[in-house]
Design a protein around this motif. Structure first.
Motif, PDB file in Angstrom:
ATOM      1  N   LEU A 149       0.838  -1.200   0.000  1.00 37.93           N
ATOM      2  CA  LEU A 149       0.000   0.000   0.000  1.00 37.93           C
ATOM      3  C   LEU A 149       0.875   1.252   0.000  1.00 37.93           C
ATOM      4  CD1 LEU A 149      -3.186   0.611   1.982  1.00 37.93           C
ATOM      5  CD2 LEU A 149      -1.374   2.261   2.177  1.00 37.93           C
ATOM      6  N   LEU A 150       1.862   1.261   0.860  1.00 37.67           N
ATOM      7  CA  LEU A 150       2.729   2.436   0.956  1.00 37.67           C
ATOM      8  C   LEU A 150       3.594   2.596  -0.292  1.00 37.67           C
ATOM      9  CD1 LEU A 150       3.666   2.111   4.718  1.00 37.67           C
ATOM     10  CD2 LEU A 150       2.114   3.769   3.673  1.00 37.67           C
ATOM     11  N   ALA A 151       3.987   1.476  -0.902  1.00 37.23           N
ATOM     12  CA  ALA A 151       4.766   1.564  -2.143  1.00 37.23           C
ATOM     13  C   ALA A 151       3.923   2.226  -3.240  1.00 37.23           C
ATOM     14  CB  ALA A 151       5.209   0.168  -2.575  1.00 37.23           C
ATOM     15  N   MET A 152       2.667   1.835  -3.342  1.00 39.26           N
ATOM     16  CA  MET A 152       1.792   2.463  -4.341  1.00 39.26           C
ATOM     17  C   MET A 152       1.605   3.949  -4.033  1.00 39.26           C
ATOM     18  SD  MET A 152      -1.251  -0.136  -5.358  1.00 39.26           S
ATOM     19  CE  MET A 152      -1.225  -1.541  -4.288  1.00 39.26           C
ATOM     20  N   HIS A 153       1.494   4.285  -2.736  1.00 36.53           N
ATOM     21  CA  HIS A 153       1.316   5.689  -2.350  1.00 36.53           C
ATOM     22  C   HIS A 153       2.562   6.500  -2.718  1.00 36.53           C
ATOM     23  CE1 HIS A 153      -0.067   9.179  -0.180  1.00 36.53           C
ATOM     24  NE2 HIS A 153       1.051   9.192   0.530  1.00 36.53           N
ATOM     25  N   HIS A 154       3.728   5.920  -2.486  1.00 36.33           N
ATOM     26  CA  HIS A 154       4.977   6.619  -2.814  1.00 36.33           C
ATOM     27  C   HIS A 154       5.176   6.732  -4.324  1.00 36.33           C
ATOM     28  CE1 HIS A 154       6.256   7.078   1.281  1.00 36.33           C
ATOM     29  NE2 HIS A 154       6.195   5.767   1.514  1.00 36.33           N
ATOM     30  N   GLN A 155       4.548   5.840  -5.083  1.00 40.56           N
ATOM     31  CA  GLN A 155       4.614   5.925  -6.546  1.00 40.56           C
ATOM     32  C   GLN A 155       3.677   7.001  -7.078  1.00 40.56           C
ATOM     33  OE1 GLN A 155       3.610   2.010  -7.896  1.00 40.56           O
ATOM     34  NE2 GLN A 155       5.605   1.139  -7.350  1.00 40.56           N
ATOM     35  N   GLY A 156       2.863   7.575  -6.210  1.00 43.22           N
ATOM     36  CA  GLY A 156       1.964   8.650  -6.630  1.00 43.22           C
ATOM     37  C   GLY A 156       0.572   8.175  -7.018  1.00 43.22           C
ATOM     38  N   LYS A 157       0.234   6.933  -6.695  1.00 44.53           N
ATOM     39  CA  LYS A 157      -1.104   6.415  -7.014  1.00 44.53           C
ATOM     40  C   LYS A 157      -2.122   7.103  -6.108  1.00 44.53           C
ATOM     41  CE  LYS A 157       0.594   3.245  -9.758  1.00 44.53           C
ATOM     42  NZ  LYS A 157       0.679   3.435 -11.137  1.00 44.53           N
ATOM     43  N   SER A 158      -3.339   7.266  -6.609  1.00 40.44           N
ATOM     44  CA  SER A 158      -4.387   7.939  -5.842  1.00 40.44           C
ATOM     45  C   SER A 158      -4.941   7.018  -4.768  1.00 40.44           C
ATOM     46  CB  SER A 158      -5.518   8.385  -6.762  1.00 40.44           C
ATOM     47  OG  SER A 158      -6.215   7.254  -7.249  1.00 40.44           O
ATOM     48  N   MET A 159      -5.568   7.623  -3.763  1.00 37.44           N
ATOM     49  CA  MET A 159      -6.175   6.854  -2.677  1.00 37.44           C
ATOM     50  C   MET A 159      -7.264   5.926  -3.219  1.00 37.44           C
ATOM     51  SD  MET A 159      -4.802   7.759   0.209  1.00 37.44           S
ATOM     52  CE  MET A 159      -3.758   9.028   0.844  1.00 37.44           C
ATOM     53  N   GLU A 160      -8.034   6.426  -4.187  1.00 36.55           N
ATOM     54  CA  GLU A 160      -9.111   5.616  -4.775  1.00 36.55           C
ATOM     55  C   GLU A 160      -8.540   4.397  -5.486  1.00 36.55           C
ATOM     56  OE1 GLU A 160      -8.890   8.962  -5.386  1.00 36.55           O
ATOM     57  OE2 GLU A 160     -10.586   9.711  -4.232  1.00 36.55           O
ATOM     58  N   TYR A 161      -7.464   4.598  -6.239  1.00 36.11           N
ATOM     59  CA  TYR A 161      -6.830   3.489  -6.970  1.00 36.11           C
ATOM     60  C   TYR A 161      -6.303   2.438  -6.002  1.00 36.11           C
ATOM     61  CZ  TYR A 161      -3.531   0.887  -9.844  1.00 36.11           C
ATOM     62  OH  TYR A 161      -2.844  -0.109 -10.461  1.00 36.11           O
ATOM     63  N   ILE A 162      -5.613   2.891  -4.961  1.00 35.67           N
ATOM     64  CA  ILE A 162      -5.038   1.961  -3.985  1.00 35.67           C
ATOM     65  C   ILE A 162      -6.145   1.180  -3.289  1.00 35.67           C
ATOM     66  CG2 ILE A 162      -3.704   1.803  -1.847  1.00 35.67           C
ATOM     67  CD1 ILE A 162      -2.192   4.344  -2.799  1.00 35.67           C
ATOM     68  N   ALA A 163      -7.204   1.894  -2.889  1.00 35.36           N
ATOM     69  CA  ALA A 163      -8.322   1.239  -2.206  1.00 35.36           C
ATOM     70  C   ALA A 163      -8.969   0.200  -3.101  1.00 35.36           C
ATOM     71  CB  ALA A 163      -9.351   2.287  -1.767  1.00 35.36           C
ATOM     72  N   LYS A 164      -9.160   0.544  -4.351  1.00 34.73           N
ATOM     73  CA  LYS A 164      -9.794  -0.383  -5.291  1.00 34.73           C
ATOM     74  C   LYS A 164      -8.890  -1.585  -5.544  1.00 34.73           C
ATOM     75  CE  LYS A 164     -12.040  -0.374  -9.796  1.00 34.73           C
ATOM     76  NZ  LYS A 164     -12.331   0.404 -10.987  1.00 34.73           N
ATOM     77  N   LYS A 165      -7.601  -1.340  -5.706  1.00 33.46           N
ATOM     78  CA  LYS A 165      -6.650  -2.409  -6.021  1.00 33.46           C
ATOM     79  C   LYS A 165      -6.515  -3.394  -4.863  1.00 33.46           C
ATOM     80  CE  LYS A 165      -3.476  -3.733  -9.004  1.00 33.46           C
ATOM     81  NZ  LYS A 165      -3.773  -4.128 -10.341  1.00 33.46           N
ATOM     82  N   LEU A 166      -6.520  -2.886  -3.624  1.00 32.51           N
ATOM     83  CA  LEU A 166      -6.302  -3.747  -2.461  1.00 32.51           C
ATOM     84  C   LEU A 166      -7.596  -4.199  -1.801  1.00 32.51           C
ATOM     85  CD1 LEU A 166      -3.264  -1.904  -0.870  1.00 32.51           C
ATOM     86  CD2 LEU A 166      -3.256  -3.930  -2.316  1.00 32.51           C
TER      87      LEU A 166
END
Length: 188
Positions: A149-166
């Protein structure tokens, strides 16, 4: 030649010669009565075909009207359903917005409570409620548990994208990111 019978004979001979000299008029091959009968039968068949054609056109028009009516009913039902779904969407969107606000308020309250506890402990000189990095087991650190989750956040992914992906809620993702940032500040 002064006698009238000579004139009559000569006139008769002239008529006979003239009758042979003139071409004969051809008689019609079919009598007029047969022609009239054929025309009547033709007219009758045309009228029957016209009636059949009119019936076919009438049936097609009725079918078209029924299909049009059915289509209009379906369109009306779909429009009604669309309006219902739109209203439901607005209601759910409002409920979701309210839940997000409540969740954010809860998180903010917990963070402020946690911050005030740390402030009190820092002022009194007591140990911090969060263990230091070396004291904290590796599996208990947020950055280790939610590394993807934090890796995706550091890559600049949006909160919505991360939530949907995980498969998490957006509020959970925000909370994990905030807690991870707070953990980093305490380690520093």
């Amino acid at each position: 030649m002064d006698q009238p019978w000579h004139y009559l004979v000569l006139l008769g001979a002239f008529v006979i010669v003239l009758s042979f000299a003139m071409p004969k008029r051809s008689r019609p091959s079919a009598p007029v009565g047969d022609m009239e009968l054929a025309l009547e039968q033709f007219m009758q068949s045309i009228e029957e075909e016209n009636k059949e054609l009119a019936n076919i056109v009438g049936a097609a028009q009725r079918e078209q009207k029924e299909a049009l009516s059915s289509s209009e009913q379906r369109i009306a039902a779909l429009e009604k359903r669309s309006e219902e779904l739109q209203r439901r969407y607005v209601e759910l969107e409002q409920q979701l917005g309210e839940q997000i606000k409540l969740h954010q308020a809860e998180v903010a309250a917990k963070l402020s409570e946690l911050g005030s506890r740390q402030q009190v402990h820092a002022d009194t000189g007591a140990a911090s409620p969060l263990p230091a990095e070396e004291e904290m087991p590796v599996s208990d650190r947020i950055s280790d548990r939610y590394a993807d989750l934090l890796a995706m956040h550091h890559q600049g992914k949006s909160m919505e994208y991360i939530a949907k992906k995980l498969g998490l809620n957006k509020g959970e993702v925000q909370l994990i990111v905030q807690l991870s940032a707070q953990e980093e500040r305490h380690r520093a």
